[in-house]
Design a protein around this motif. Structure first.
Motif, PDB file in Angstrom:
ATOM      1  N   GLU A  14     -12.610  14.375   6.066  1.00  0.00           N
ATOM      2  CA  GLU A  14     -13.270  13.754   4.925  1.00  0.00           C
ATOM      3  C   GLU A  14     -13.981  12.484   5.361  1.00  0.00           C
ATOM      4  O   GLU A  14     -13.463  11.717   6.169  1.00  0.00           O
ATOM      5  CB  GLU A  14     -12.267  13.418   3.818  1.00  0.00           C
ATOM      6  CG  GLU A  14     -11.606  14.642   3.197  1.00  0.00           C
ATOM      7  CD  GLU A  14     -10.817  14.309   1.946  1.00  0.00           C
ATOM      8  OE1 GLU A  14     -10.873  13.153   1.486  1.00  0.00           O
ATOM      9  OE2 GLU A  14     -10.141  15.210   1.423  1.00  0.00           O
ATOM     10  N   ARG A  27     -18.396  11.393  -1.598  1.00  0.00           N
ATOM     11  CA  ARG A  27     -17.687  12.241  -0.641  1.00  0.00           C
ATOM     12  C   ARG A  27     -18.703  13.102   0.116  1.00  0.00           C
ATOM     13  O   ARG A  27     -18.981  14.236  -0.254  1.00  0.00           O
ATOM     14  CB  ARG A  27     -16.661  13.106  -1.374  1.00  0.00           C
ATOM     15  CG  ARG A  27     -15.487  12.293  -1.913  1.00  0.00           C
ATOM     16  CD  ARG A  27     -14.489  13.179  -2.608  1.00  0.00           C
ATOM     17  NE  ARG A  27     -14.889  13.498  -3.976  1.00  0.00           N
ATOM     18  CZ  ARG A  27     -14.274  14.397  -4.748  1.00  0.00           C
ATOM     19  NH1 ARG A  27     -13.263  15.103  -4.256  1.00  0.00           N
ATOM     20  NH2 ARG A  27     -14.675  14.610  -5.971  1.00  0.00           N
ATOM     21  N   ASP A  30     -16.109  16.602   2.573  1.00  0.00           N
ATOM     22  CA  ASP A  30     -14.998  16.660   1.611  1.00  0.00           C
ATOM     23  C   ASP A  30     -14.004  17.755   1.962  1.00  0.00           C
ATOM     24  O   ASP A  30     -13.931  18.795   1.315  1.00  0.00           O
ATOM     25  CB  ASP A  30     -15.579  16.890   0.205  1.00  0.00           C
ATOM     26  CG  ASP A  30     -14.532  16.681  -0.891  1.00  0.00           C
ATOM     27  OD1 ASP A  30     -13.442  16.149  -0.590  1.00  0.00           O
ATOM     28  OD2 ASP A  30     -14.816  17.062  -2.035  1.00  0.00           O
TER      29      ASP A  30
END
Length: 335
Positions: A14, A27, A30
Motif C-alpha cells: 500500500e 490510496r 491499495d
C-alpha cells in the motif's frame, strides 16, 4: 517441473499520500500482490492515474510504502540508503522519454558510464560501456562514444538509456512506457531488443504501459490495474483472448482490429481518496449498465461488496462479482 521462486514480489503493498486540507489519504496503491519470476516479462497495464507508476517507483525504492512488503531474491527490501544503492544496481529503471533522462551536455559514453562511476566500478570502464552499447544494438559502439543526445534518433536515444541500465548487469529492469515517445516504426525494434535481452541474459522486466497491444507483443504475463488495485492477472494469451474483467474487456475493445465494438467508459476513475463502496469499477462498468450484472444476480454485490485483493500475483485470477458468477455458470463471453 518445479516453478522457481519469484525474483521480486510484493505482499499487501500500500502507498497512501496525504490528502489536501484534511481530506482522506489518497490510496495510490491499495493492497497489491505481484510476482515477477526470473527471466519473466510482466506487463502492468492500466489507464493514467490507476497507480501503476507509483507501484513501479515503490518497487524501485523511490517511494516508501505505507504498509506491506517488497521482497527481492527472497529478502525483504531494505530501505536504508546504503542497501538501496546496492539494490538499484540489481534493479534498473528505463524511463519513457529518453530525451528527458539523458543529460544533453553528456556524451553517450559519459551517459552510459555514469552508473559505473556511481557504484565505484573498478574494472575496465571502456570495455563495459562498449559491451552495454553493443547489447543495446548500437554497433560499433565506438562510433557513438562522442555523440550527444541531440545527434541521435529517438530510437538510438532509447537504446542509450537501455545501455545505461545494462552496464550494471541488473537482474530486473522496470520500463515505464518504454516506447510511448517513439515512432511506430521504431517501437517494434525496441520491443524486439527487450525480448532478446530476456532470452540472452535471463533478464526479468516489469513493463508499465497503458497499451495492451504492447503487452501482447512482449509480455509473458499481464496484470491489469484499476484505482490502486490489480483487478485481473494471468498469462498474456488468456488475458488478451478471453478477458474476464469488464475493465480489461473495455481496454481491449479499443485496440486496432479488436473483434468487438469499442467500449466507451463513462466518467473518470474515482478519486483515490474517496474509493467507492463495492467494486471500485462499478460506477463505470458497462456490464452493470447493460443489465447483465442484474440478470446474473450480482448487481447489488457490485455496488456494495468490496472484492478481495488478488492474492499471489503469479496466479490467473480476476476480482469481479460478475466474472465470478459467469465462471460458475459457464464460459465468460467477451463484451
Amino acid at each position: 517441473m518445479t516453478t522457481p521462486p519469484p525474483l521480486l514480489s510484493t505482499t499487501a503493498l500500500e502507498v497512501a499520500f496525504p490528502g489536501r486540507r484534511g481530506a482522506s489519504p489518497a490510496r495510490a496503491v491499495d493492497g497489491v500482490d505481484l510476482d515477477i519470476g526470473p527471466g519473466e516479462i510482466v506487463a502492468l497495464v492500466g489507464e493514467s492515474g490507476c497507480g501503476k507508476t507509483t507501484l513501479a517507483r515503490t518497487l524501485l525504492g523511490l517511494v516508501r510504502p505505507t504498509s506491506g512488503q517488497v521482497t527481492f531474491g527472497g529478502e525483504p527490501l531494505d530501505l536504508s540508503a546504503r542497501a538501496l544503492k546496492a539494490y538499484r544496481k540489481r534493479v534498473q529503471l528505463v524511463l519513457q522519454d529518453p530525451s528527458g533522462s539523458l543529460n544533453p551536455r553528456h556524451t553517450v559514453y559519459e551517459a552510459v558510464a555514469e552508473g559505473l562511476r556511481i557504484h565505484g566500478y573498478t574494472g575496465d570502464e571502456r570495455a563495459a560501456v562498449s559491451e552495454a552499447l553493443s547489447r543495446a544494438g548500437l554497433r560499433p559502439p565506438e562510433r557513438f562514444f562522442l555523440k550527444y543526445p541531440h545527434e541521435l534518433s529517438g530510437g538510438q536515444r532509447q537504446r542509450v538509456v537501455i545501455a545505461g541500465a545494462l552496464v550494471l548487469e541488473p537482474e530486473l529492469i522496470v520500463a515505464d512506457e518504454p516506447v510511448a515517445s517513439l515512432d511506430a516504426s521504431v517501437r517494434g525494434e525496441i520491443l524486439a531488443l527487450l525480448l532478446r535481452l530476456r532470452d540472452e541474459l535471463g533478464l526479468s522486466a516489469l513493463v508499465v504501459t497503458h497499451d495492451l497491444g504492447l503487452a501482447w507483443n512482449i509480455a509473458d504475463r499481464v496484470a491489469v490495474m484499476y484505482l490502486g488495485r490489480i483487478v485481473e492477472t494471468g498469462d498474456v494469451d488468456r488475458i488478451l483472448t478471453a478477458p474476464q474483467h469488464p475493465y480489461t474487456q473495455a481496454l481491449l475493445s479499443v485496440m486496432p482490429d479488436a473483434p468487438t465494438e469499442p467500449v466507451v467508459l463513462t466518467g473518470e476513475p474515482p478519486d483515490p481518496s474517496r474509493v467507492p463502496p463495492g467494486c471500485r469499477f462499478h460506477a463505470r462498468c458497462q456490464i452493470l449498465a447493460s443489465g447483465e450484472a442484474e440478470r446474473a444476480g450480482v448487481a447489488d454485490a457490485c455496488r456494495t461488496q468490496d472484492l478481495p485483493v488478488l492474492a499471489g500475483g503469479g496466479d490467473d485470477a480476476v476480482a469481479c462479482h460478475w466474472a465470478a458468477a459467469m465462471k460458475t455458470a459457464g464460459p465468460v463471453p467477451a463484451s
